[in-house]
Each structure stands twice: as C-alpha cells, then as structure tokens.
Design an enzyme around this catalytic site. Sequence first.
Site, PDB file in Angstrom:
ATOM      1  N   TYR A  34       1.003  -1.212   0.037  1.00 13.39           N
ATOM      2  CA  TYR A  34       0.074   0.147   0.006  1.00 13.39           C
ATOM      3  C   TYR A  34       1.011   0.970   0.060  1.00 13.39           C
ATOM      4  CZ  TYR A  34      -4.367   2.688   1.692  1.00 13.39           C
ATOM      5  OH  TYR A  34      -5.211   3.548   1.812  1.00 13.39           O
ATOM      6  N   LYS A  73      -1.513  -1.114  -4.363  1.00 11.04           N
ATOM      7  CA  LYS A  73      -2.555  -0.105  -4.079  1.00 11.04           C
ATOM      8  C   LYS A  73      -1.600   1.267  -4.130  1.00 11.04           C
ATOM      9  CE  LYS A  73      -6.282   2.399  -2.339  1.00 11.04           C
ATOM     10  NZ  LYS A  73      -6.796   3.073  -1.100  1.00 11.04           N
TER      11      LYS A  73
END
Length: 318
Positions: free
Chosen positions: A146, A174
Amino acid sequence: MNDELEGHQVNTTTFRGLVPPVITPLTTDRQVDTASLERLVDRLITAGVDGLFALGSSGETVLLPDAARDLVLEVVIKTADGRVPVIAGAIEPATARVFERARQAERLGAHAIVTTAPFYVLVGPHEIERHFRTVAEAVELPLLAYDIPVCVRQKLSNELLLRLARDGVIAGVKDSSGDDVAFRQLLVDLRDAGVDDFAAFTGHEVMVDAMLLAGAAGSVPGLANVDPEGFVRLHRAVVSGDIAGARAEQERLTRLFKIVDAADPATAAGMTRGAGAFKTALQVLGVISTNAISLPLRPLDAAETARIHAILDSVGLI
C-alpha cells in the site's frame, strides 16, 4: 476478480477490476454498525464490483480497536459469502504488529493482505524492504503493498516495488501516492521486466480511466462506496474499448468527487473530508444509518450535508 474461489485461497492473477475500500459504518456511540455494513457490502456486490478491500484508510482501520477491526472483517467476509474475494488491511506501524493483524485476517478467511511501509518509527529503504519481505514470509496469503506516503511519510520507489514483484514477495500494489507519473512508469517497468501477473491498482478516483488504459489491473477508489454502479460502468467501458463512454463516466465521477470539498476546511481536514464525505453521502442515500466517524475526526454537519446532497443530485444519484 469474480473467478471461482476455493476456500480463501484465490489465485493472485484474479486480483483485478474494481475493488472498493469499504468504509466502516458506525453507530452514534461509535460502535461498528453491522446492519449498515451488511447493506453496504450487498450494495457493492450487487452493483458488480470485483472484490472488496476491508480495513483500509477509508475504513478507518488505524482508528479502530482490534475487536472492532475483527468484527468489520468478519461481517464483510460473511456478507460477501464467496461472491467476491476480500482483501484485508493489516496496517500497523511496525512489522511484528502487522504479523498479528495479517494472521488474524488469515484466520477470519481473507483472500489477501495489504500493508504499508512502517510508520511513526523512522525508517529508510532497507528497513522498508526488510519489512515487506518479512511479512511475506510470515503469512500464507498473497501480500499487496500500500503506497500512501501522505500517511506513512515514505514513498515506495518503483525500484523497490519492481524488485519485490520479480521476487514474488508482493502480488500487487495499491497506489494512493497521487504520483500518477511514477505509477505510469511502474506499469511500463513491470511490462519491460516481463512481470505479467502483478496487480497494480490505482487509488486515484479521478484518474481511473487513464490508468486502466495505461494497463493498471484495476482501481480501489473510496468514492466507489458512494457510486459503485458508476465505477462499474467506467471499468466496463474501458474494457469494451468505449473510450468516449469511459471519459464521460469519469467526468461525471470527477464532479461527484467534489463531495470531499463539502467539509469546512477551517474545522476539518484529511480523513474527515474524505471518509466523512463518503459516509455522509451514503447516509443521504439511505445506505447507512449515520455519518458517525472515529475520534478525533468529526461527522459532517447539516450545512455540509446539504452541500453533499446538492452534488449527489447534480450527478443523478438522487
């Protein structure tokens, strides 16, 4: 991401498409509102999303106690009922704490884990790489990185992401960095390196069409909580080659994204303006019961809610 699921072991190559980061509805006394969460998850799946990301930033994960996080993940997985895979955030400041959350997510039936670089503690690139490699060794589920430097104060370099991808340490990323140039370069680097099954997701609500056309595996937009059908239409338009249709839908969603400007900047910032706006919109739409949000954040007031109502109306949601 709608491929056949076997237990909670999902082939990493199926992590594609629209994967909303599910908000966490709360009651007025700031307990998890399980009934509203069930309605939200059902609404997202009915709209045609390809997966769910529980316990991310939009889900207020770092603001929730462990018992609440466990309850959220249990409800999301149970309500999804195998219809789509569930990716769970294991977002903690230190590696050992990530282990605990990741292993709990495994026990509860998640299909993959998402974690950030360490935060609060001062680290550099060597510690960050060690963090991801150690977490990957400690859990059986696929691991996604992330990239959210606004929260952890560290940008994951493309060199690091490419190295971790080639070594099979991470199954995807992400990208919430806001650095669309770096993300586009990462997509090119991955293709040049022959890494074909890496799930590179954009979290940039207003750039989904462009990043999908550039080769992103999918998107993880918080705004999809509010208008999942719109993002489904956007994804399908790109896949079908309807570029004009994709552009039109993206422009409509960009107008909708103005709900994050509804909160008074004199008394609210960051997550209050983001997750707080998403929750308020969902309350206006009748999906969740309150727009309560975790302390120290505040819920949007009546005047701010009216501004959001007007934006929802302007884009045809009410």
